[in-house]
Scaffold this motif. Structure first.
Motif, short mmCIF file in Angstrom:
data_model
loop_
_atom_site.label_atom_id
_atom_site.label_comp_id
_atom_site.label_asym_id
_atom_site.label_seq_id
_atom_site.Cartn_x
_atom_site.Cartn_y
_atom_site.Cartn_z
N SER A 45 -7.39 9.03 -3.52
CA SER A 45 -6.74 8.77 -2.24
C SER A 45 -5.28 9.20 -2.27
CB SER A 45 -6.82 7.28 -1.91
OG SER A 45 -6.07 6.98 -0.74
N LYS A 46 -4.78 9.66 -1.13
CA LYS A 46 -3.37 9.99 -1.01
C LYS A 46 -2.52 8.77 -0.67
CE LYS A 46 -4.26 14.76 0.48
NZ LYS A 46 -3.85 15.34 -0.82
N GLU A 47 -3.18 7.65 -0.41
CA GLU A 47 -2.48 6.42 -0.10
C GLU A 47 -2.13 5.68 -1.40
OE1 GLU A 47 -1.49 5.40 2.87
OE2 GLU A 47 -2.34 7.19 3.81
N TYR A 90 2.05 -0.49 -7.19
CA TYR A 90 1.95 -0.94 -5.81
C TYR A 90 2.31 -2.42 -5.78
CZ TYR A 90 0.26 -2.51 -1.33
OH TYR A 90 0.20 -3.10 -0.10
N GLU A 128 -3.93 2.47 -2.13
CA GLU A 128 -5.32 2.60 -2.56
C GLU A 128 -5.43 3.16 -3.98
OE1 GLU A 128 -7.23 4.98 0.43
OE2 GLU A 128 -7.46 3.27 1.80
N ARG A 129 -4.59 4.13 -4.30
CA ARG A 129 -4.69 4.78 -5.60
C ARG A 129 -4.16 3.90 -6.73
NH1 ARG A 129 -2.64 10.90 -7.23
NH2 ARG A 129 -3.82 11.00 -9.17
#
Length: 322
Positions: free
Chosen positions: A249-251, A290, A254-255
């Motif tokens: 994912s580019k988010e 994150y 999420e990654r």
């Protein structure tokens, strides 16, 4: 067992600031770095992958952290054969880079003289972290690795960088260019660590005293590297990426939105102790950046690796003024 330094890949992420990990008084970049450096002895700077650092920035980092603090620095994207936006280059280098006719360029697209200029500026900007008279890391004894504040320059190579003689030569060229500063090497192409090639890869790095970056990351992807722990020099490096099921994912949420469990950290503490027995110094960097996931997990692992393996809940050090 050698010295183990635990930290995270950064201290400025917006989701970290929003998480409440920093106390209210740590309300600007200087205060946040000073606070971070009271919690951990090591940090990895990833912003240098996206743009060349400025010397005054590195000087500020050095001034805001205590003696013995260590910065690992991620190499600029161009140097590790990643696509690099032309706009990420210094203004006076953009015209030459734009001659390729692309908004993003690879190493092969630009004149070697431009690459030389970029390397020179990258390394010069890190000088405030080295400290006056810092010795070649290979000449330092146990417990002295990183006499200044510059730890290792992280060369994280892309998924399209497979094992080959040419790519081995390129790794050596990067190490020679940065000497006497030291590099560490992380792969994202599985061919380096297949069952057939693993011994060759680790022997190559050991023969040249280049630290292998051991990784914990999601498996089953073209970029997946198995979680093999190996010391190929007096410095060992481990990067903890988490196990998100949305690794591509580019988010960011999420990654990297993965929090290690207590059981996982127990197992990693055991494995890292074993690795540290083979090296003078071991760096462990949590990259599950994150919210406060990396910072909480880093503290939990550091507590497990302490002399008493203290597993009590951790409370951050908030005493004193910034």
């Amino acid at each position: 067992m050698g010295e183990i330094l635990v930290g995270t890949a950064g201290w400025t992420d917006r989701s970290l600031i929003a998480s409440g990990w920093y106390p209210p008084e740590a309300n600007n970049p200087e205060k946040r770095l000073r606070y971070y450096a009271r919690q951990f002895p090591l940090v990895e700077v990833d912003a240098t992958y996206y743009a060349l650092p400025a010397e005054q920035t590195a000087r500020a980092w050095a001034e805001r952290t205590p003696d013995g603090f260590t910065f690992n620095i991620k190499a600029f994207s161009l140097f590790t054969q990643h696509p690099t936006p032309v706009r990420a280059l210094p203004a006076d280098l953009r015209e030459a880079a734009s001659q390729a006719g692309k908004e993003r360029v690879y190493l092969k697209d630009v004149d070697p003289a431009l690459t030389d200029q970029a390397w020179d500026r990258f390394l010069a900007a890190l000088e405030p972290l080295r400290g006056a008279g810092q010795l070649d890391a290979r000449q330092l004894g146990a417990g002295q690795l990183g006499a200044g504040k510059l730890g290792a320059i992280l060369l994280q190579f892309p998924p399209w960088f497979p094992i080959s003689r040419a790519n081995k030569d390129y790794i050596l060229a990067c190490a020679q260019r940065t000497a006497p500063r030291r590099v560490c090497v992380e792969f994202r192409n599985h061919t380096w660590m297949t069952e057939d090639n693993q011994e060759e890869t680790l022997r190559f790095l050991a023969d040249h005293q280049l630290p292998y970056v051991c990784v914990d990351m999601p498996q089953g992807y073209p970029s997946s590297i198995p979680p093999v722990l190996a010391a190929t020099s007096d410095l060992a490096v481990v990067r903890m990426h988490g196990h998100s099921d949305k690794w591509t994912s580019k988010e960011i949420a999420e990654r990297f939105g993965y929090r290690y469990s207590e059981d996982e950290l127990d197992e990693w503490a055991r494995r890292i102790r074993g690795l540290a027995a083979e090296a003078d110094t071991t760096h462990v960097v949590f990259n599950n950046c994150y919210s406060d996931y990396a910072h909480v997990n880093a503290r939990q692992l550091a507590d497990r690796l302490g002399p008493d393996g203290d597993r009590r809940p951790w409370s951050p050090v908030r005493s004193g003024s910034e």
